[in-house]
Design a protein around this motif. Structure first.
Motif, PDB file in Angstrom:
ATOM      1  N   CYS A 134      -5.668  -7.760   3.834  1.00  0.00           N
ATOM      2  CA  CYS A 134      -4.956  -9.015   3.585  1.00  0.00           C
ATOM      3  C   CYS A 134      -4.224  -9.460   4.848  1.00  0.00           C
ATOM      4  N   THR A 135      -4.420 -10.702   5.245  1.00  0.00           N
ATOM      5  CA  THR A 135      -3.721 -11.271   6.400  1.00  0.00           C
ATOM      6  C   THR A 135      -3.407 -12.740   6.128  1.00  0.00           C
ATOM      7  N   ILE A 143      -0.884  -7.581   6.309  1.00  0.00           N
ATOM      8  CA  ILE A 143      -0.243  -6.772   5.279  1.00  0.00           C
ATOM      9  C   ILE A 143      -0.696  -5.322   5.441  1.00  0.00           C
ATOM     10  N   LYS A 144       0.231  -4.388   5.223  1.00  0.00           N
ATOM     11  CA  LYS A 144      -0.116  -2.969   5.293  1.00  0.00           C
ATOM     12  C   LYS A 144      -1.303  -2.695   4.368  1.00  0.00           C
ATOM     13  N   LEU A 186       4.336  -4.768  -3.171  1.00  0.00           N
ATOM     14  CA  LEU A 186       3.960  -4.560  -1.777  1.00  0.00           C
ATOM     15  C   LEU A 186       3.749  -5.886  -1.043  1.00  0.00           C
ATOM     16  N   PHE A 187       2.895  -6.734  -1.591  1.00  0.00           N
ATOM     17  CA  PHE A 187       2.574  -7.999  -0.924  1.00  0.00           C
ATOM     18  C   PHE A 187       3.787  -8.913  -0.830  1.00  0.00           C
ATOM     19  N   VAL A 188       4.431  -9.200  -1.964  1.00  0.00           N
ATOM     20  CA  VAL A 188       5.555 -10.146  -1.975  1.00  0.00           C
ATOM     21  C   VAL A 188       6.695  -9.709  -1.053  1.00  0.00           C
ATOM     22  N   PRO A 189       7.186  -8.459  -1.117  1.00  0.00           N
ATOM     23  CA  PRO A 189       8.276  -8.055  -0.206  1.00  0.00           C
ATOM     24  C   PRO A 189       7.904  -8.177   1.265  1.00  0.00           C
ATOM     25  N   ILE A 287      -5.728   3.097  12.207  1.00  0.00           N
ATOM     26  CA  ILE A 287      -5.989   2.786  13.615  1.00  0.00           C
ATOM     27  C   ILE A 287      -6.915   1.575  13.729  1.00  0.00           C
ATOM     28  N   ALA A 288      -7.976   1.565  12.916  1.00  0.00           N
ATOM     29  CA  ALA A 288      -8.934   0.455  12.949  1.00  0.00           C
ATOM     30  C   ALA A 288      -8.256  -0.860  12.573  1.00  0.00           C
ATOM     31  N   TRP A 289      -7.409  -0.825  11.544  1.00  0.00           N
ATOM     32  CA  TRP A 289      -6.723  -2.045  11.102  1.00  0.00           C
ATOM     33  C   TRP A 289      -5.768  -2.558  12.176  1.00  0.00           C
ATOM     34  N   SER A 290      -5.130  -1.649  12.888  1.00  0.00           N
ATOM     35  CA  SER A 290      -4.205  -2.066  13.950  1.00  0.00           C
ATOM     36  C   SER A 290      -4.932  -2.710  15.118  1.00  0.00           C
ATOM     37  N   GLN A 291      -6.226  -2.391  15.287  1.00  0.00           N
ATOM     38  CA  GLN A 291      -7.004  -2.947  16.397  1.00  0.00           C
ATOM     39  C   GLN A 291      -7.524  -4.351  16.106  1.00  0.00           C
TER      40      GLN A 291
END
Length: 478
Positions: A134-135, A143-144, A186-189, A287-291
């Motif tokens: 989710c972005t 989103i985490k 998670l999403f809303v906060p 790691i992949a998501w952070s890239q």
């Protein structure tokens, strides 16, 4: 010849075009143009052609061919109207989508290249998780990520700071309860925190598809309605859903690259894969998501937000037939994708030299999660396997003293081979942590030793007193 072949390929629209068909057409064009030199349409040439022109061969039964193109424009108009009425910026527009990931899977040819060709089964390769990506539309807020596995409390998570939000379900699939909990807790906060930091009004829209695991719009909104969901109509999500356009595919590409890097230097790759745990999977995925970069995410929204579509209008050719993907290859993003695929090829050949994966093999491998369907018996088998494989009971622990020696070697290597000092600082901080651990252990040992000495001393004093009392009692009796 290749330029003409590509023009012919584009005219086929939704007709099924396979590799063999491209080879035969290329041979006919070669003969027609009477070009010099022999041409046999080899697999190597086909891979090169697809790489040079950005061609991807998709199954005719794929989602896009069954999508409702006529419903796209009305929805986009309605979506744009909602954004305008609420005065939402692109930072306030989000999209979320789930995807599966076979997190131990290597390309088919790689398995065939070694002992897997004689193995009766491949249960390990089917270990599967689901992730939720989710972005927002700018790509500035990711989103985490959420990972859904089968084990409720994997033992490998003990003393592990999980870098993702982890949930569990019977088949590692998304459920309505999990999604509802994710949205509200998670999403809303996270959205509220991001908007406050950006100085924006606390209001946002989450765009979703019509997956059965997604609750109704009435259940996915805040009490004041400032953060709400909006559903796309059926059969249009593969055409316009941002996460489906490239974000998920690129994330999987990064994950598999990290997986191969982890396998480099391992003598037995298959045993290495069997030893992997869900802890390794979530770490590599984080790691992949952070890239995943904001500019990549932003371009994924071009099919649903017209203003993003127009960013490169001056560079587009007025003659579509003459606009070849060779120009796209000069684009930084396209070139980066090709470099990622080439690195995956090189890593696979380092790990298993006898394997010769092609570009097609890499693309097929990266898309396998969405093309392989598992029946119920296979899902049950995987569920039972995970508890055995992903939760090892006996693990060799590295002592703090051993860690210091390891970090010393790592720092020495890093200083000789990298100019990014931030990476070296990470190693040095980890070394300091190991040193503190050693000091803490010595302090405990010292305290324990002092306590023991004190106990012995006091015990001796007590015995002396008892002896004195006994002696005095004897004298009195005499």
């Amino acid at each position: 010849m290749e330029r003409m072949l590509y023009k012919w390929y584009k005219r086929q629209k939704n007709l099924p075009v396979g590799g063999e068909m491209l080879k035969e057409k290329a041979k006919l064009l070669h003969e027609k143009l009477e070009e010099e030199g022999g041409f046999n349409g080899s697999s190597g040439w086909l891979d090169g052609f697809k790489s040079r022109f950005g061609v991807r061969l998709l199954k005719i039964c794929g989602e896009k061919l069954s999508s409702d193109h006529s419903a796209v424009a009305p929805f986009k108009n309605n979506f744009a109207k909602t954004i305008h009425e609420l005065q939402l910026s692109q930072n306030q527009i989000y999209n979320a989508d789930e995807s599966g990931l076979f997190w131990k899977l290597l390309p088919e040819k790689t398995y065939v290249a070694r002992e897997e060709k004689t193995s009766p089964g491949r249960k390990v390769e089917k270990a599967r998780i689901t992730f939720l990506a989710c972005t927002n539309a700018t790509g500035l807020h990711k989103i985490k990520p959420m990972i859904i596995g089968k084990s409720k409390k994997p033992r490998c998570f003990k003393n592990f700071d999980i870098p993702v939000d982890y949930r569990s379900s019977k088949n590692a699939w998304m459920t309505t309860d999990i999604f509802k909990d994710w949205f509200h807790n998670l999403f809303v906060p996270q959205v509220q925190d991001f908007l406050r930091k950006e100085g924006l009004p606390i209001k946002a829209v989450l765009l979703l598809d019509n997956a059965p695991c997604h609750p109704s719009e009435a259940l996915l909104k805040t009490d004041d309605g400032s953060i709400f969901t909006m559903y796309m109509p059926p059969n249009v999500t593969p055409l316009i859903q941002p996460m489906d356009q490239n974000a998920i595919r690129v994330t999987k590409l990064y994950y598999r690259k990290s997986l191969l890097r982890l396998a480099v230097g391992k003598k037995d790759v298959l045993n290495f894969l069997k030893s992997l745990t869900i802890k390794d999977a979530v770490s590599l995925f984080a790691i992949a998501w952070s890239q995943l970069k904001p500019d990549v995410i932003e371009k994924c929204w071009r099919n649903i937000l017209p203003q993003i579509c127009m960013y490169d209008i001056e560079t587009q050719s007025s003659d579509e037939e003459e606009d070849t993907p060779l120009n796209l290859l000069r684009d930084k993003f396209r070139q980066q994708q090709l470099e990622e695929i080439n690195e995956l090829q090189n890593l696979l050949q380092i790990i298993i030299p006898e394997a010769t994966p092609t570009v097609t093999d890499i693309n097929t491998w990266n898309a396998i999660d969405d093309t392989v369907e598992l029946n119920e018996s296979e899902l049950e088998l995987i569920t039972s396997d995970e508890d055995e494989i992903d939760e090892p009971e006996n693990q060799t622990k590295i002592t703090a003293s051993e860690a210091i020696q390891i970090f010393d070697k790592g720092i020495e290597w890093a200083e000789e081979n990298t100019s990014d000092y931030s990476d070296i600082l990470v190693l040095k901080k980890m070394r300091e942590r190991a040193v503190l651990k050693v000091l803490a252990n010595k302090k405990k040992q010292t305290l324990y030793g002092n306590c023991c000495q004190s106990v012995f001393f006091l015990t001796g004093k007590i015995l002396d007193c008892v002896n004195n009392l006994v002696c005095m009692d004897s004298l009195c009796n005499n």
